[in-house]
Design a protein around this motif. Structure first.
Motif, mmCIF file in Angstrom:
data_model
loop_
_atom_site.group_PDB
_atom_site.id
_atom_site.type_symbol
_atom_site.label_atom_id
_atom_site.label_comp_id
_atom_site.label_asym_id
_atom_site.label_seq_id
_atom_site.Cartn_x
_atom_site.Cartn_y
_atom_site.Cartn_z
ATOM 1 N N UNK A 183 0.376 -1.080 -0.264
ATOM 2 C CA UNK A 183 0.106 -0.180 -0.548
ATOM 3 C C UNK A 183 1.142 1.491 0.143
ATOM 4 N N UNK A 184 0.293 2.723 -0.272
ATOM 5 C CA UNK A 184 0.663 3.597 -0.880
ATOM 6 C C UNK A 184 1.191 4.207 0.705
ATOM 7 N N UNK A 185 2.531 4.492 0.853
ATOM 8 C CA UNK A 185 2.579 5.306 2.513
ATOM 9 C C UNK A 185 2.574 6.796 2.535
ATOM 10 N N UNK A 186 2.120 6.932 3.330
ATOM 11 C CA UNK A 186 2.293 8.910 3.772
ATOM 12 C C UNK A 186 1.340 9.333 3.977
ATOM 13 N N UNK A 196 -7.298 -4.803 -1.081
ATOM 14 C CA UNK A 196 -8.133 -4.735 -2.083
ATOM 15 C C UNK A 196 -7.075 -4.358 -2.972
ATOM 16 N N UNK A 197 -5.483 -3.771 -2.843
ATOM 17 C CA UNK A 197 -4.580 -4.314 -3.366
ATOM 18 C C UNK A 197 -3.646 -4.668 -3.709
ATOM 19 N N UNK A 240 -6.788 -9.804 -6.381
ATOM 20 C CA UNK A 240 -6.654 -9.033 -8.658
ATOM 21 C C UNK A 240 -7.652 -10.488 -8.573
ATOM 22 N N UNK A 241 -6.481 -11.808 -8.020
ATOM 23 C CA UNK A 241 -6.981 -12.935 -8.013
ATOM 24 C C UNK A 241 -8.719 -12.897 -8.101
ATOM 25 N N UNK A 270 -13.839 0.167 -9.121
ATOM 26 C CA UNK A 270 -13.981 -0.595 -7.390
ATOM 27 C C UNK A 270 -12.792 -0.494 -7.743
ATOM 28 N N UNK A 271 -11.830 -1.418 -8.190
ATOM 29 C CA UNK A 271 -10.400 -1.649 -7.758
ATOM 30 C C UNK A 271 -9.489 -0.356 -7.581
#
Length: 85
Positions: free
Chosen positions: A4-7, A18-19, A24-25, A65-66
């Protein structure tokens, strides 16, 4: 694994996982199942375009949505996702 992104850029997609590759599968399996069912039943329709358009709209909504960032979602993607149902 997708990180996941940080900050401070986290949103509900991070909380729900969801990431991740697993998410994704599941999305890939869902899209594949919709395509298989659509192709398998095309012969039973007199007009094919509604049978093709419906799954395409749901596939686009699933991908939106993703992929659409934001918590809550921006207005236009929310309207489009609601209309897709």
């Amino acid at each position: 694994m997708i990180t996941p992104p940080r900050g401070g850029n986290e949103d509900i997609r991070d909380l729900l996982g969801m990431r991740t590759r697993g998410a994704w599968l599941i999305v890939g399996a869902y899209i594949t199942a919709m395509l298989v069912v659509t192709i398998a039943t095309l012969h039973s329709f007199t007009t094919a375009w509604p049978a093709v358009l419906g799954p395409l709209i749901l596939i686009a909504a699933t991908l939106a949505l993703m992929l659409v960032p934001g918590d809550p979602l921006p207005t236009w993607p929310t309207v489009a996702l609601t209309a897709a149902g």
